[in-house]
Design a protein around this motif. Structure first.
Motif, PDB file in Angstrom:
ATOM      1  N   ARG A   1      -9.821  11.432   2.105  1.00 48.45           N
ATOM      2  CA  ARG A   1      -9.349  11.736   0.743  1.00 48.45           C
ATOM      3  C   ARG A   1      -8.144  10.870   0.383  1.00 48.45           C
ATOM      4  NH1 ARG A   1     -10.074  17.576   1.440  1.00 48.45           N
ATOM      5  NH2 ARG A   1     -12.166  18.087   0.688  1.00 48.45           N
ATOM      6  N   MET A   2      -7.250  10.687   1.356  1.00 49.66           N
ATOM      7  CA  MET A   2      -6.066   9.849   1.110  1.00 49.66           C
ATOM      8  C   MET A   2      -6.474   8.405   0.823  1.00 49.66           C
ATOM      9  SD  MET A   2      -3.278  11.190   3.852  1.00 49.66           S
ATOM     10  CE  MET A   2      -1.933  10.187   3.256  1.00 49.66           C
ATOM     11  N   ALA A   3      -7.453   7.929   1.587  1.00 52.87           N
ATOM     12  CA  ALA A   3      -7.951   6.557   1.381  1.00 52.87           C
ATOM     13  C   ALA A   3      -8.539   6.426  -0.016  1.00 52.87           C
ATOM     14  CB  ALA A   3      -8.990   6.215   2.427  1.00 52.87           C
ATOM     15  N   LYS A   4      -9.296   7.462  -0.418  1.00 59.42           N
ATOM     16  CA  LYS A   4      -9.904   7.455  -1.755  1.00 59.42           C
ATOM     17  C   LYS A   4      -8.826   7.431  -2.830  1.00 59.42           C
ATOM     18  CE  LYS A   4     -13.132   9.763  -4.757  1.00 59.42           C
ATOM     19  NZ  LYS A   4     -14.126  10.811  -4.949  1.00 59.42           N
ATOM     20  N   GLY A   5      -7.725   8.097  -2.558  1.00 59.38           N
ATOM     21  CA  GLY A   5      -6.627   8.136  -3.516  1.00 59.38           C
ATOM     22  C   GLY A   5      -5.782   6.876  -3.522  1.00 59.38           C
ATOM     23  N   GLY A   6      -6.070   5.956  -2.621  1.00 59.80           N
ATOM     24  CA  GLY A   6      -5.356   4.674  -2.602  1.00 59.80           C
ATOM     25  C   GLY A   6      -4.065   4.728  -1.813  1.00 59.80           C
ATOM     26  N   ALA A   7      -3.998   5.633  -0.827  1.00 57.21           N
ATOM     27  CA  ALA A   7      -2.766   5.778  -0.043  1.00 57.21           C
ATOM     28  C   ALA A   7      -2.580   4.635   0.952  1.00 57.21           C
ATOM     29  CB  ALA A   7      -2.784   7.106   0.705  1.00 57.21           C
ATOM     30  N   PHE A   8      -3.682   4.018   1.388  1.00 58.27           N
ATOM     31  CA  PHE A   8      -3.592   2.957   2.401  1.00 58.27           C
ATOM     32  C   PHE A   8      -4.071   1.634   1.835  1.00 58.27           C
ATOM     33  CE2 PHE A   8      -5.156   6.930   4.511  1.00 58.27           C
ATOM     34  CZ  PHE A   8      -3.916   7.357   4.945  1.00 58.27           C
ATOM     35  N   ARG A   9      -3.275   0.580   2.132  1.00 57.86           N
ATOM     36  CA  ARG A   9      -3.697  -0.729   1.629  1.00 57.86           C
ATOM     37  C   ARG A   9      -4.553  -1.486   2.640  1.00 57.86           C
ATOM     38  NH1 ARG A   9       1.899  -4.280   1.706  1.00 57.86           N
ATOM     39  NH2 ARG A   9       3.111  -2.387   1.827  1.00 57.86           N
ATOM     40  N   SER A  10      -4.538  -1.052   3.919  1.00 63.06           N
ATOM     41  CA  SER A  10      -5.360  -1.705   4.934  1.00 63.06           C
ATOM     42  C   SER A  10      -5.603  -0.762   6.106  1.00 63.06           C
ATOM     43  CB  SER A  10      -4.672  -2.973   5.433  1.00 63.06           C
ATOM     44  OG  SER A  10      -3.481  -2.629   6.117  1.00 63.06           O
ATOM     45  N   LYS A  11      -6.485  -1.203   7.024  1.00 67.92           N
ATOM     46  CA  LYS A  11      -6.810  -0.388   8.195  1.00 67.92           C
ATOM     47  C   LYS A  11      -5.568  -0.153   9.053  1.00 67.92           C
ATOM     48  CE  LYS A  11     -10.133  -2.769  10.152  1.00 67.92           C
ATOM     49  NZ  LYS A  11     -11.324  -3.171  10.917  1.00 67.92           N
ATOM     50  N   SER A  12      -4.759  -1.205   9.202  1.00 68.29           N
ATOM     51  CA  SER A  12      -3.570  -1.085  10.057  1.00 68.29           C
ATOM     52  C   SER A  12      -2.596  -0.051   9.493  1.00 68.29           C
ATOM     53  CB  SER A  12      -2.885  -2.432  10.225  1.00 68.29           C
ATOM     54  OG  SER A  12      -2.506  -2.953   8.974  1.00 68.29           O
ATOM     55  N   TYR A  13      -2.467  -0.005   8.157  1.00 68.94           N
ATOM     56  CA  TYR A  13      -1.579   0.980   7.531  1.00 68.94           C
ATOM     57  C   TYR A  13      -2.084   2.393   7.784  1.00 68.94           C
ATOM     58  CZ  TYR A  13       1.803  -1.882   5.071  1.00 68.94           C
ATOM     59  OH  TYR A  13       2.853  -2.703   4.768  1.00 68.94           O
ATOM     60  N   MET A  14      -3.395   2.557   7.711  1.00 66.33           N
ATOM     61  CA  MET A  14      -3.985   3.871   7.926  1.00 66.33           C
ATOM     62  C   MET A  14      -3.767   4.323   9.379  1.00 66.33           C
ATOM     63  SD  MET A  14      -7.805   5.213   7.016  1.00 66.33           S
ATOM     64  CE  MET A  14      -8.635   4.193   8.200  1.00 66.33           C
ATOM     65  N   LYS A  15      -3.972   3.399  10.312  1.00 61.86           N
ATOM     66  CA  LYS A  15      -3.768   3.741  11.731  1.00 61.86           C
ATOM     67  C   LYS A  15      -2.310   4.090  12.000  1.00 61.86           C
ATOM     68  CE  LYS A  15      -7.605   1.987  14.229  1.00 61.86           C
ATOM     69  NZ  LYS A  15      -8.135   1.054  15.207  1.00 61.86           N
ATOM     70  N   THR A  16      -1.403   3.326  11.401  1.00 65.53           N
ATOM     71  CA  THR A  16       0.028   3.589  11.565  1.00 65.53           C
ATOM     72  C   THR A  16       0.378   4.980  11.042  1.00 65.53           C
ATOM     73  OG1 THR A  16       0.401   1.237  11.206  1.00 65.53           O
ATOM     74  CG2 THR A  16       2.334   2.643  11.125  1.00 65.53           C
ATOM     75  N   TYR A  17      -0.177   5.313   9.878  1.00 60.98           N
ATOM     76  CA  TYR A  17       0.061   6.624   9.275  1.00 60.98           C
ATOM     77  C   TYR A  17      -0.421   7.730  10.207  1.00 60.98           C
ATOM     78  CZ  TYR A  17      -0.167  10.585   6.087  1.00 60.98           C
ATOM     79  OH  TYR A  17      -0.007  11.824   5.509  1.00 60.98           O
ATOM     80  N   ALA A  18      -1.645   7.550  10.717  1.00 68.06           N
ATOM     81  CA  ALA A  18      -2.221   8.570  11.605  1.00 68.06           C
ATOM     82  C   ALA A  18      -1.375   8.725  12.874  1.00 68.06           C
ATOM     83  CB  ALA A  18      -3.652   8.189  11.958  1.00 68.06           C
ATOM     84  N   ARG A  19      -0.874   7.620  13.416  1.00 68.80           N
ATOM     85  CA  ARG A  19      -0.053   7.653  14.620  1.00 68.80           C
ATOM     86  C   ARG A  19       1.276   8.338  14.343  1.00 68.80           C
ATOM     87  NH1 ARG A  19       0.892   2.532  15.409  1.00 68.80           N
ATOM     88  NH2 ARG A  19      -1.282   2.042  15.844  1.00 68.80           N
ATOM     89  N   ASP A  20       1.909   7.984  13.230  1.00 71.30           N
ATOM     90  CA  ASP A  20       3.233   8.527  12.890  1.00 71.30           C
ATOM     91  C   ASP A  20       3.198  10.028  12.592  1.00 71.30           C
ATOM     92  OD1 ASP A  20       4.164   5.996  13.243  1.00 71.30           O
ATOM     93  OD2 ASP A  20       4.448   5.558  11.088  1.00 71.30           O
ATOM     94  N   HIS A  21       2.077  10.491  12.057  1.00 69.88           N
ATOM     95  CA  HIS A  21       1.971  11.902  11.694  1.00 69.88           C
ATOM     96  C   HIS A  21       1.226  12.726  12.748  1.00 69.88           C
ATOM     97  CE1 HIS A  21       3.196  10.112   7.895  1.00 69.88           C
ATOM     98  NE2 HIS A  21       3.595  11.328   7.520  1.00 69.88           N
ATOM     99  N   ASP A  22       1.088  12.173  13.937  1.00 72.11           N
ATOM    100  CA  ASP A  22       0.436  12.849  15.073  1.00 72.11           C
ATOM    101  C   ASP A  22      -0.943  13.412  14.713  1.00 72.11           C
ATOM    102  OD1 ASP A  22       2.570  12.351  16.790  1.00 72.11           O
ATOM    103  OD2 ASP A  22       3.670  14.098  16.044  1.00 72.11           O
ATOM    104  N   LEU A  23      -1.756  12.575  14.060  1.00 76.13           N
ATOM    105  CA  LEU A  23      -3.085  13.009  13.682  1.00 76.13           C
ATOM    106  C   LEU A  23      -4.139  12.537  14.682  1.00 76.13           C
ATOM    107  CD1 LEU A  23      -2.878  12.262   9.843  1.00 76.13           C
ATOM    108  CD2 LEU A  23      -2.620  14.481  10.961  1.00 76.13           C
ATOM    109  N   LEU A  24      -3.752  11.644  15.591  1.00 76.15           N
ATOM    110  CA  LEU A  24      -4.678  11.152  16.602  1.00 76.15           C
ATOM    111  C   LEU A  24      -4.736  12.121  17.780  1.00 76.15           C
ATOM    112  CD1 LEU A  24      -3.604   7.399  16.643  1.00 76.15           C
ATOM    113  CD2 LEU A  24      -5.569   8.352  15.482  1.00 76.15           C
ATOM    114  N   ARG A  25      -5.893  12.185  18.444  1.00 77.82           N
ATOM    115  CA  ARG A  25      -6.050  13.084  19.601  1.00 77.82           C
ATOM    116  C   ARG A  25      -5.364  12.520  20.831  1.00 77.82           C
ATOM    117  NH1 ARG A  25     -12.235  15.329  19.494  1.00 77.82           N
ATOM    118  NH2 ARG A  25     -11.916  16.809  17.821  1.00 77.82           N
TER     119      ARG A  25
END
Length: 148
Positions: free
Chosen positions: A124-148
């Motif tokens: 949903r965040m990607a659809k809303g334009g929150a991430f400009r690239s894959k690396s930004y999305m991965k960084t976001y997921a890492r920073d917010h402890d969303l990865l397993r």
């Protein structure tokens, strides 16, 4: 010797301009005696009068430039024409980005890096334009402890 009449007649017969008519310098005497269309036609047949060849436009430079462009040269800032969104429209840019993000999200879900809820949230965040690239999305997921 004045050969304007002969040149004019020859130009008319050969269907070229007056300046394209060539008269053999060795047969100038004979040409000057020709005053009728028939006599000029005979001189054309004998080769005393000819039409100069047509000049073409050389395509060497354009071929050279095309070859350079095929190699990826000549594409700097100075060569760019059109607005920012003309060469790569906004929609196309968005499509490439969102497709990359969505495939990456699917891979992360399949590789069990993220769970379904996190997948849905990031989707949903990607659809809303929150991430400009894959690396930004991965960084976001890492920073917010969303990865397993």
């Amino acid at each position: 010797m004045n050969l304007t009449t002969q040149k004019r007649l020859a130009a008319d017969i050969l269907k070229v301009g007056v300046n394209k008519v060539w008269i053999d310098p060795e047969t100038v005497e004979e040409v000057s005696r020709a005053i009728t269309r028939e006599s000029v036609k005979q001189l054309i047949d004998s080769g005393a009068i000819k039409a100069k060849p047509k000049k073409g436009i050389s395509s060497f430079r354009s071929k050279k430039i095309a070859e350079q462009k095929s190699k990826g040269r000549r594409k700097g800032r100075g060569s760019i024409k059109g607005a920012k969104g003309a060469r790569n429209p906004k929609k196309k840019a968005w499509m490439t980005t969102i497709r990359a993000l969505r495939t990456n999200l699917k891979d992360m879900r399949e590789n069990r890096e993220i769970n379904k809820t996190t997948y849905r949230k990031l989707y949903r965040m990607a659809k809303g334009g929150a991430f400009r690239s894959k690396s930004y999305m991965k960084t976001y997921a890492r920073d917010h402890d969303l990865l397993r």
